[in-house]
Design a protein around this motif. Structure first.
Motif, PDB file in Angstrom:
ATOM      1  N   VAL A   1       0.831  -1.206   0.000  1.00 57.94           N
ATOM      2  CA  VAL A   1       0.000   0.000   0.000  1.00 57.94           C
ATOM      3  C   VAL A   1       0.864   1.253   0.000  1.00 57.94           C
ATOM      4  CG1 VAL A   1      -1.587   1.374   1.419  1.00 57.94           C
ATOM      5  CG2 VAL A   1      -2.017  -1.070   1.060  1.00 57.94           C
ATOM      6  N   LEU A   2       1.831   1.319   0.910  1.00 60.11           N
ATOM      7  CA  LEU A   2       2.687   2.503   1.015  1.00 60.11           C
ATOM      8  C   LEU A   2       3.541   2.672  -0.237  1.00 60.11           C
ATOM      9  CD1 LEU A   2       3.819   2.166   4.751  1.00 60.11           C
ATOM     10  CD2 LEU A   2       1.932   3.514   3.825  1.00 60.11           C
ATOM     11  N   GLU A   3       4.078   1.580  -0.754  1.00 60.28           N
ATOM     12  CA  GLU A   3       4.929   1.661  -1.948  1.00 60.28           C
ATOM     13  C   GLU A   3       4.125   2.088  -3.174  1.00 60.28           C
ATOM     14  OE1 GLU A   3       6.773  -2.162  -2.155  1.00 60.28           O
ATOM     15  OE2 GLU A   3       8.406  -1.605  -0.780  1.00 60.28           O
ATOM     16  N   CYS A   4       2.875   1.653  -3.283  1.00 55.65           N
ATOM     17  CA  CYS A   4       2.046   2.065  -4.419  1.00 55.65           C
ATOM     18  C   CYS A   4       1.692   3.545  -4.339  1.00 55.65           C
ATOM     19  CB  CYS A   4       0.782   1.211  -4.480  1.00 55.65           C
ATOM     20  SG  CYS A   4       1.060  -0.462  -5.123  1.00 55.65           S
ATOM     21  N   MET A   5       1.455   4.054  -3.138  1.00 57.60           N
ATOM     22  CA  MET A   5       1.200   5.481  -2.990  1.00 57.60           C
ATOM     23  C   MET A   5       2.421   6.287  -3.422  1.00 57.60           C
ATOM     24  SD  MET A   5      -0.932   5.545   0.617  1.00 57.60           S
ATOM     25  CE  MET A   5      -1.440   7.265   0.464  1.00 57.60           C
ATOM     26  N   ALA A   6       3.606   5.827  -3.030  1.00 61.20           N
ATOM     27  CA  ALA A   6       4.843   6.509  -3.427  1.00 61.20           C
ATOM     28  C   ALA A   6       5.042   6.426  -4.935  1.00 61.20           C
ATOM     29  CB  ALA A   6       6.031   5.900  -2.688  1.00 61.20           C
ATOM     30  N   LEU A   7       4.737   5.284  -5.524  1.00 62.40           N
ATOM     31  CA  LEU A   7       4.878   5.111  -6.977  1.00 62.40           C
ATOM     32  C   LEU A   7       4.023   6.121  -7.731  1.00 62.40           C
ATOM     33  CD1 LEU A   7       4.662   1.695  -8.843  1.00 62.40           C
ATOM     34  CD2 LEU A   7       3.325   3.637  -9.627  1.00 62.40           C
ATOM     35  N   LEU A   8       2.782   6.281  -7.318  1.00 64.51           N
ATOM     36  CA  LEU A   8       1.888   7.208  -8.004  1.00 64.51           C
ATOM     37  C   LEU A   8       2.340   8.653  -7.841  1.00 64.51           C
ATOM     38  CD1 LEU A   8      -1.424   5.427  -7.030  1.00 64.51           C
ATOM     39  CD2 LEU A   8      -0.530   5.674  -9.351  1.00 64.51           C
ATOM     40  N   MET A   9       2.863   8.998  -6.674  1.00 62.30           N
ATOM     41  CA  MET A   9       3.400  10.345  -6.487  1.00 62.30           C
ATOM     42  C   MET A   9       4.662  10.560  -7.321  1.00 62.30           C
ATOM     43  SD  MET A   9       1.608  12.387  -4.646  1.00 62.30           S
ATOM     44  CE  MET A   9       2.801  13.596  -4.032  1.00 62.30           C
ATOM     45  N   ARG A  10       5.475   9.523  -7.426  1.00 56.76           N
ATOM     46  CA  ARG A  10       6.701   9.646  -8.226  1.00 56.76           C
ATOM     47  C   ARG A  10       6.377   9.964  -9.686  1.00 56.76           C
ATOM     48  NH1 ARG A  10       8.226   4.616  -9.135  1.00 56.76           N
ATOM     49  NH2 ARG A  10       8.630   4.293  -6.906  1.00 56.76           N
TER      50      ARG A  10
ATOM     51  N   TRP B   1      18.760  15.778  -1.471  1.00 54.08           N
ATOM     52  CA  TRP B   1      18.536  17.221  -1.367  1.00 54.08           C
ATOM     53  C   TRP B   1      17.681  17.718  -2.536  1.00 54.08           C
ATOM     54  CZ3 TRP B   1      19.051  19.986   2.733  1.00 54.08           C
ATOM     55  CH2 TRP B   1      19.060  21.389   2.656  1.00 54.08           C
ATOM     56  N   GLY B   2      16.824  18.677  -2.273  1.00 52.52           N
ATOM     57  CA  GLY B   2      16.011  19.277  -3.318  1.00 52.52           C
ATOM     58  C   GLY B   2      14.623  18.680  -3.381  1.00 52.52           C
ATOM     59  N   TYR B   3      13.697  19.426  -3.960  1.00 49.52           N
ATOM     60  CA  TYR B   3      12.297  19.015  -4.006  1.00 49.52           C
ATOM     61  C   TYR B   3      12.086  17.870  -4.995  1.00 49.52           C
ATOM     62  CZ  TYR B   3       7.426  18.789  -5.249  1.00 49.52           C
ATOM     63  OH  TYR B   3       6.167  18.317  -5.517  1.00 49.52           O
ATOM     64  N   ARG B   4      11.297  16.893  -4.583  1.00 47.05           N
ATOM     65  CA  ARG B   4      10.764  15.845  -5.450  1.00 47.05           C
ATOM     66  C   ARG B   4       9.343  15.536  -4.994  1.00 47.05           C
ATOM     67  NH1 ARG B   4      15.967  13.814  -4.212  1.00 47.05           N
ATOM     68  NH2 ARG B   4      17.386  13.745  -5.983  1.00 47.05           N
ATOM     69  N   THR B   5       8.535  14.999  -5.911  1.00 53.34           N
ATOM     70  CA  THR B   5       7.179  14.615  -5.517  1.00 53.34           C
ATOM     71  C   THR B   5       7.210  13.444  -4.547  1.00 53.34           C
ATOM     72  OG1 THR B   5       7.032  13.300  -7.538  1.00 53.34           O
ATOM     73  CG2 THR B   5       6.007  15.485  -7.563  1.00 53.34           C
ATOM     74  N   VAL B   6       8.267  12.664  -4.557  1.00 53.26           N
ATOM     75  CA  VAL B   6       8.424  11.600  -3.569  1.00 53.26           C
ATOM     76  C   VAL B   6       9.904  11.441  -3.241  1.00 53.26           C
ATOM     77  CG1 VAL B   6       8.580   9.711  -5.275  1.00 53.26           C
ATOM     78  CG2 VAL B   6       7.810   9.226  -2.949  1.00 53.26           C
ATOM     79  N   GLN B   7      10.187  11.239  -1.970  1.00 48.18           N
ATOM     80  CA  GLN B   7      11.528  10.905  -1.494  1.00 48.18           C
ATOM     81  C   GLN B   7      11.435   9.509  -0.875  1.00 48.18           C
ATOM     82  OE1 GLN B   7      14.262  12.696  -1.841  1.00 48.18           O
ATOM     83  NE2 GLN B   7      13.756  14.868  -1.874  1.00 48.18           N
ATOM     84  N   GLU B   8      12.197   8.566  -1.427  1.00 47.22           N
ATOM     85  CA  GLU B   8      12.177   7.190  -0.943  1.00 47.22           C
ATOM     86  C   GLU B   8      13.531   6.888  -0.308  1.00 47.22           C
ATOM     87  OE1 GLU B   8      10.093   4.440  -3.780  1.00 47.22           O
ATOM     88  OE2 GLU B   8      10.221   6.185  -5.096  1.00 47.22           O
TER      89      GLU B   8
END
Length: 381
Positions: free
Chosen positions: A55-64, A211-218
């Protein structure tokens, strides 16, 4: 491209189909409370192997992929094989083209049709959550594995995506003091150790890996390289000389070491070799000599402080891992405090801990919190 400002960005529903353990039928998770308000503190519970990490990894995938120009693959086995599909519905308030738009934005990935979705939002559904418009963004699988963008002709979606892509690697304004409104997700694995650094590897003053903005940081579960280390992050914050290091020290000393009078993160950095210093009982030691519970919380709160925006999802796998019961309560208390102090933050954490569940009664209101939870309990295969 129009100027765009994001005021809210909160998960509503996640639907998974033929992904990981979710193989039999589409599986939905509701991230709202009993009044249909998006939760800002949410616990996922289940036995091992039931799909909390998925669940958590899929949420991160979609944000990425929301912040990617054109991904070549999804990076998830079932999706890349053309079987699975996922949809995350987000409630967002966006200022665009001179006015506010309160929308449901569906983030999509996988084996979906051009106009076929796992969850369809009609006017009644939108009104239920106070939204006015439904927009879609993501990628669907085509023949030979090619990914085709969903929402390519939606002006709002394209302006949003271009804003996120163009802001990539934008430097944070300061530690725990971001004015950036763009959404981000911070994904923390269950393993949150602080490994010892190599004595032979050079330690230059260099921009940290995340460092720096990204839609997801993993944040990787393992790693001993200097650029990805917390020591390098702290050395970098000190080198910036803009108050960020001092704020980081204050954050760790007020969270991890809050009740200790003789243990604290030092106000100075060791110069040779460059690294952070912890004072303890009249002696000093490195970050990797902290207890497992202290390492866990230090990882969380240094990364959150360094990478949060005003619209941040903190995704924590196994919040209770390696923590004594007292520290489990402390971790939950600190996450609640984080949400209160930083409105716009959403914490979604998985747990096995009965103690955490007992300390998280959904029927008791707590100021500043919208609490929710979900138990994955049926056989999903």
């Amino acid at each position: 491209m129009s100027d765009i400002t994001i005021y809210e960005f909160q998960p509503l529903w996640l639907t998974l189909d033929q992904v990981g353990p979710f193989q039999s039928t589409p599986y939905e998770i509701d991230f709202t409370d009993d009044k249909d308000k998006p939760c800002n503190v949410f616990l996922l519970m289940s036995e091992n192997g039931r799909g909390k990490t998925t669940v958590l990894e899929c949420m991160a995938l979609l944000m990425r992929q929301l912040g990617e120009e054109q991904p070549e693959r999804f990076g998830q086995e079932d999706l890349d094989r053309g079987r699975g599909r996922i949809q995350l519905d987000v409630l967002s308030r966006i200022f665009w083209q001179g006015r506010d738009h309160r929308i449901v934005l569906s983030l999509l990935a996988g084996n979906i049709g051009e106009e076929t979705f796992l969850k369809v939002w009609d006017d009644a559904d939108l009104k239920r959550y106070g939204a006015e418009e439904w927009h879609r963004s993501g990628y669907r699988q085509q023949a030979r594995g090619r990914l085709l963008e969903v929402g390519a002709h939606d002006d709002l979606v394209q302006d949003l995506r271009h804003t996120l892509i163009d802001s990539g690697l934008m430097a944070p304004e300061g530690f725990a003091n971001s004015t950036l409104s763009l959404p981000t997700a911070l994904l923390f694995p269950a393993y949150r150790d602080i490994p010892s650094l190599s004595e032979s590897e050079g330690r230059p003053i260099v921009q940290p890996e995340h460092w720096g903005y990204r839609t997801v940081q993993e944040f990787a579960a393992h790693g001993t390289n200097w650029t990805a280390s917390l020591d390098n992050l702290l050395v970098w914050l000190k080198w910036l000389d803009n108050g960020s290091y001092e704020n980081a020290v204050k954050t760790i000393n007020s969270t991890v070491f809050a009740k200790s009078s003789d243990k604290f993160l030092a106000a100075e950095i060791r110069r040779v070799p460059p690294e952070a210093i912890v004072h303890s009982g009249g002696q000093t030691h490195r970050l990797d000599r902290l207890s497992s519970g202290e390492k866990n919380l230090t990882q969380l709160f240094l990364r959150i402080g360094a990478h949060s925006t005003r619209n941040t999802w903190v995704l924590v796998d196994e919040l209770d891992v390696h923590l004594h019961v007292r520290w489990q309560h402390k971790a939950l208390h600190l996450m609640k405090a984080l949400v209160r102090q930083q409105p716009g933050t959403t914490v979604i954490a998985s747990t096995h801990s009965v103690e955490i569940l007992e300390a998280f009664p959904l029927d008791i209101r707590e100021q500043g919190l919208i609490k929710g939870g979900w138990i994955i309990e049926e056989d999903l295969h």
